[in-house]
Enzyme design. Structure first.
Site, mmCIF file in Angstrom:
data_model
loop_
_atom_site.group_PDB
_atom_site.id
_atom_site.type_symbol
_atom_site.label_atom_id
_atom_site.label_comp_id
_atom_site.label_asym_id
_atom_site.label_seq_id
_atom_site.Cartn_x
_atom_site.Cartn_y
_atom_site.Cartn_z
ATOM 1 N N LYS A 111 9.694 61.738 39.531
ATOM 2 C CA LYS A 111 11.035 61.630 40.137
ATOM 3 C C LYS A 111 12.037 62.507 39.397
ATOM 4 C CE LYS A 111 10.601 57.132 42.327
ATOM 5 N NZ LYS A 111 10.919 55.724 42.275
ATOM 6 N N LYS A 205 0.825 59.448 52.194
ATOM 7 C CA LYS A 205 0.992 57.990 52.246
ATOM 8 C C LYS A 205 2.014 57.626 53.318
ATOM 9 C CE LYS A 205 2.318 54.375 49.004
ATOM 10 N NZ LYS A 205 2.654 54.049 47.636
ATOM 11 N N LYS A 208 8.583 55.850 55.223
ATOM 12 C CA LYS A 208 9.686 56.057 56.173
ATOM 13 C C LYS A 208 10.276 57.452 56.033
ATOM 14 C CE LYS A 208 11.185 51.463 57.158
ATOM 15 N NZ LYS A 208 11.918 50.342 56.640
#
Ligand code: SF4
Length: 338
Positions: A111, A205, A208
């Protein structure tokens, strides 16, 4: 009866990926364990977000979890920020966690490389996660494989805290040192049986943000509209081309939603080119509907009595807080805090 704890991000309505990867297992586990489930909104604020959006997503997640089968009479379900002991214990754990351990966490490195300015909360995220679990002195944590490293850090934090502040037991360990009580248990991973679910694009994966999901509460015709064009084995160009089910995401979804006899038939029909991919997807759609229709029905019932959600969360937070407050109080006493 062992105590389990697990958390889920307030990402709004559940999709089939997080249902199969976590929540369906929770519904089973609540029958056999003392189960504590938490919507982790404090974790969600470590990246940019809009307050109103977070509130909506938290609420939608709660509705999805109740519709999916979490039963407030069998488990404790609450929102993390309703139990302030989580952040209090996280601060305590900051004092026993070396910085290097946090910087080595794969999720942080992933991240952090994608952000220009990295918030301290993103680095300290696994400490809050350790506090989430250890507030309840949980023995086991249902996790996916990608969470195992964070859980190992929680175990390490428990060990470090116990070694420093656990009361002496009077026994001498193999290393000649004094043995201290394990006030915080080292929680074990309870690996979720379903491996991670790929999205309908078959590339990544289900997520959304990638727009490749099937919503848990999505109407049947809308699910079919997504399944119909979903990616399959590229070798099956014509109906007469044999396929390899193992490389097809539709086959993985059959394994999640259909009984083993159906899965065997799907494999046989695919390898032998005995049917087309649309036939295969129709059978998958039936399997999905069998499981999701009752969930959608429960969601509709909840929508008619929306106060049920707030009541369940308030009651869950009260029960969670009773447990967490006792743990934190004892920990503070051992640390010489007020
Ligand atoms: S027949 Fe089914 S399992 Fe085989 S490639 Fe087509 S959709 Fe996938």
């Amino acid at each position: 009866m062992s105590r389990i704890f697990s958390g889920i991000q307030p990402s709004g309505e559940l999709h089939v990926g997080n249902y199969l990867g976590a929540v369906r297992n929770w519904v089973e586990l609540q029958q056999r364990h003392e189960s504590i489930f938490c919507i982790v909104d404090y974790h969600a604020i470590t990246v940019p977000y809009a307050p109103e959006d977070l509130r909506r997503r938290t609420r939608e997640m709660a509705v999805s979890l109740l519709a999916a089968g979490l039963d407030p009479a069998r488990c404790t379900l609450f929102v993390q920020s309703m139990v302030p002991e989580h952040t209090e214990l996280a601060w305590i754990f900051n004092s026993v966690t070396p910085l290097g351990e946090l910087e080595r966490q794969t999720q942080f490195k992933d991240k952090a490389t994608r952000q220009e300015s990295v918030l301290a909360g993103l680095l300290n995220y696994p400490i809050l996660q350790a506090a989430d679990i250890l507030c309840y002195r949980a023995d086991q944590v249902p996790v996916g494989e990608d969470q195992v490293q964070h859980l190992e850090l929680s175990r390490e934090i428990a060990r470090r805290w116990n070694a420093r502040f656990g009361r002496p037991t009077g026994a001498i360990g193999e290393d000649g040192g004094e043995v201290r009580e394990a006030f915080f248990p080292e929680p074990e991973a309870l690996l979720t049986p379903t491996r991670r679910i790929m999205g309908l694009d078959g590339q990544a994966k289900m997520s959304k943000s990638l727009n490749n999901t099937i919503g848990l509460l999505e109407p049947g015709d809308s699910i079919w509209a997504k399944l119909r064009p979903a990616v399959t084995d590229p070798a099956r160009v014509r109906r007469t081309d044999p396929g390899t089910p193992e490389i097809c995401n539709i086959f993985q979804l059959h394994k999640a939603f259909n009984p083993s006899e159906t899965v065997a038939l799907v494999a046989e029909n695919c390898r032998g080119a005995k049917w087309g991919c649309i036939d295969c997807k129709k059978v998958l759609h039936e399997g999905i509907e069998r499981e999701l229709v009752p969930i959608r029905r429960r969601a509709a019932e909840i929508a008619r009595e929306p106060e049920r959600v707030s009541d369940a969360l308030v009651d869950g937070a009260r029960r969670a807080r009773d447990l967490a407050a006792a743990t934190v109080q004892e920990a503070k006493e051992r640390m010489g805090l007020a």
